[in-house]
Design a protein around this motif. Structure first.
Motif, mmCIF file in Angstrom:
data_model
loop_
_atom_site.group_PDB
_atom_site.id
_atom_site.type_symbol
_atom_site.label_atom_id
_atom_site.label_comp_id
_atom_site.label_asym_id
_atom_site.label_seq_id
_atom_site.Cartn_x
_atom_site.Cartn_y
_atom_site.Cartn_z
ATOM 1 N N MET A 53 0.824 -1.205 0.000
ATOM 2 C CA MET A 53 0.000 0.000 0.000
ATOM 3 C C MET A 53 0.858 1.254 0.000
ATOM 4 S SD MET A 53 -3.306 -0.776 2.432
ATOM 5 C CE MET A 53 -4.062 0.810 2.039
ATOM 6 N N VAL A 54 1.901 1.265 0.804
ATOM 7 C CA VAL A 54 2.789 2.429 0.836
ATOM 8 C C VAL A 54 3.373 2.680 -0.546
ATOM 9 C CG1 VAL A 54 5.010 3.265 1.703
ATOM 10 C CG2 VAL A 54 3.317 2.354 3.293
ATOM 11 N N ASP A 55 3.796 1.631 -1.226
ATOM 12 C CA ASP A 55 4.343 1.813 -2.568
ATOM 13 C C ASP A 55 3.292 2.367 -3.529
ATOM 14 O OD1 ASP A 55 6.873 1.051 -1.899
ATOM 15 O OD2 ASP A 55 6.721 -0.984 -2.713
ATOM 16 N N SER A 62 0.918 -5.599 -6.684
ATOM 17 C CA SER A 62 0.966 -5.925 -5.254
ATOM 18 C C SER A 62 1.797 -7.186 -5.060
ATOM 19 C CB SER A 62 -0.452 -6.124 -4.715
ATOM 20 O OG SER A 62 -1.185 -7.022 -5.540
ATOM 21 N N PRO A 63 3.090 -7.127 -5.328
ATOM 22 C CA PRO A 63 3.901 -8.353 -5.315
ATOM 23 C C PRO A 63 4.004 -9.012 -3.947
ATOM 24 C CG PRO A 63 5.286 -6.390 -5.534
ATOM 25 C CD PRO A 63 3.878 -5.945 -5.719
ATOM 26 N N ARG A 64 4.175 -8.236 -2.883
ATOM 27 C CA ARG A 64 4.310 -8.821 -1.545
ATOM 28 C C ARG A 64 3.003 -9.456 -1.108
ATOM 29 N NH1 ARG A 64 6.099 -3.726 -1.737
ATOM 30 N NH2 ARG A 64 8.309 -3.238 -1.409
ATOM 31 N N LEU A 65 1.903 -8.763 -1.393
ATOM 32 C CA LEU A 65 0.583 -9.276 -1.027
ATOM 33 C C LEU A 65 0.287 -10.582 -1.754
ATOM 34 C CD1 LEU A 65 -2.087 -8.878 0.467
ATOM 35 C CD2 LEU A 65 -2.851 -7.425 -1.417
ATOM 36 N N ARG A 66 0.607 -10.657 -3.010
ATOM 37 C CA ARG A 66 0.346 -11.874 -3.783
ATOM 38 C C ARG A 66 1.193 -13.038 -3.266
ATOM 39 N NH1 ARG A 66 -2.352 -10.869 -8.763
ATOM 40 N NH2 ARG A 66 -2.791 -8.654 -9.040
ATOM 41 N N GLN A 67 2.434 -12.767 -2.912
ATOM 42 C CA GLN A 67 3.285 -13.818 -2.354
ATOM 43 C C GLN A 67 2.728 -14.305 -1.023
ATOM 44 O OE1 GLN A 67 7.315 -12.631 -1.431
ATOM 45 N NE2 GLN A 67 8.054 -14.740 -1.558
ATOM 46 N N SER A 68 2.271 -13.352 -0.194
ATOM 47 C CA SER A 68 1.691 -13.731 1.086
ATOM 48 C C SER A 68 0.430 -14.567 0.891
ATOM 49 C CB SER A 68 1.375 -12.471 1.904
ATOM 50 O OG SER A 68 0.773 -12.805 3.134
ATOM 51 N N LEU A 69 -0.400 -14.201 -0.081
ATOM 52 C CA LEU A 69 -1.612 -14.978 -0.357
ATOM 53 C C LEU A 69 -1.266 -16.386 -0.826
ATOM 54 C CD1 LEU A 69 -3.825 -12.289 -2.120
ATOM 55 C CD2 LEU A 69 -4.292 -13.390 0.077
ATOM 56 N N ASP A 70 -0.232 -16.520 -1.642
ATOM 57 C CA ASP A 70 0.187 -17.863 -2.078
ATOM 58 C C ASP A 70 0.566 -18.731 -0.880
ATOM 59 O OD1 ASP A 70 -0.210 -17.234 -4.722
ATOM 60 O OD2 ASP A 70 1.892 -16.774 -5.138
ATOM 61 N N LEU A 71 1.291 -18.153 0.059
ATOM 62 C CA LEU A 71 1.706 -18.906 1.248
ATOM 63 C C LEU A 71 0.504 -19.272 2.104
ATOM 64 C CD1 LEU A 71 4.926 -16.908 2.217
ATOM 65 C CD2 LEU A 71 4.804 -19.184 1.179
#
Length: 234
Positions: free
Chosen positions: A40-42, A212-221
């Motif tokens: 979100m900050v980005d 949203s690269p970090r969010l997508r990675q977190s959702l995958d995990l």
């Protein structure tokens, strides 16, 4: 001046996303929260005329984390040790000080919030004293003022599903004029995470991919950890 304040907490187990943590564990909930905040900050680095990270709690480690995250695009403002209402009052008192100020505050629970909603909020404050973005869970994802209205945040049960209703009551009692944005959703539970995952997939399919690269990675995990999400366990 169009000011954006984003209220954030230092990502620590047991302090953020506690409802989600009941389903996925505190560490996974922290990872998800951190991904939401950082993406979100980005996304918000060019929004408005001034951007402020309102951070908590006070500690050297938290100060370093948020200073690095803010970079040159955000100012930092330490949240006082008060309830949410008190912290919001103080923020608006500090930043809605001049006749041309239009100050909007969001949290980090709506990671897909369209940037056009922020523009709509600032536009609404040209003619209204207050703008609210209703959340589908009964709260609100955004509040904006062009001057402090301390009574707006009095006597609010912040953990309830009637926050919006109570706030509207306070708006009426204060005599302030009000504008409303379209509803949006917060992400607090595993069921909300499933909604978020589906929404991102729909945006991708429609050619409106949210970066949203970090969010997508977190959702995958989280998807792997929960075997495809099981919101009925919330």
């Amino acid at each position: 001046m169009r000011t954006l304040g984003m209220f954030v907490k230092w990502p620590r187990p047991g302090q953020v996303k506690t409802r989600l943590a009941r389903s996925v564990g505190p560490e996974a909930a922290v990872d998800f929260y951190r991904a939401c905040v950082e993406d979100m900050v980005d996304r918000l680095r060019l929004s408005g005329d001034r951007r402020i990270l309102a951070w908590a709690p006070e500690s050297p480690a938290a100060a370093r984390y948020f200073s690095t995250l803010a970079g040159d695009d955000f100012d930092l403002w330490l949240q006082p040790d008060e309830d949410l209402g008190g912290r919001l009052i103080r923020f608006f008192q500090d930043h809605a000080c001049h006749p041309d100020d239009r100050v909007v505050v969001i949290g980090s629970d709506s990671p897909t919030l369209p940037l056009r909603y922020l523009d709509a909020a600032w536009d609404a404050l040209k003619d209204s004293d207050c703008v609210l973005g209703p959340a589908v869970d009964g709260g609100y994802y955004l509040v904006g003022l062009r001057k402090p209205i301390p009574a707006l945040f009095d006597d609010i049960a912040w953990d309830s599903s009637t926050v919006l209703t109570q706030t509207i009551r306070q708006v009426r009692q204060s005599g302030a004029t009000l504008a409303l944005l379209d509803p949006w959703y917060d992400v607090d539970t595993l069921g909300d995470v499933e909604l978020l995952d589906g929404h991102l997939a729909a945006l991708d399919a429609a050619g409106e991919r949210l970066i949203s690269p970090r969010l997508r990675q977190s959702l995958d995990l989280l998807r792997e950890q929960t075997d495809g999400f099981h919101p009925e366990t919330d």
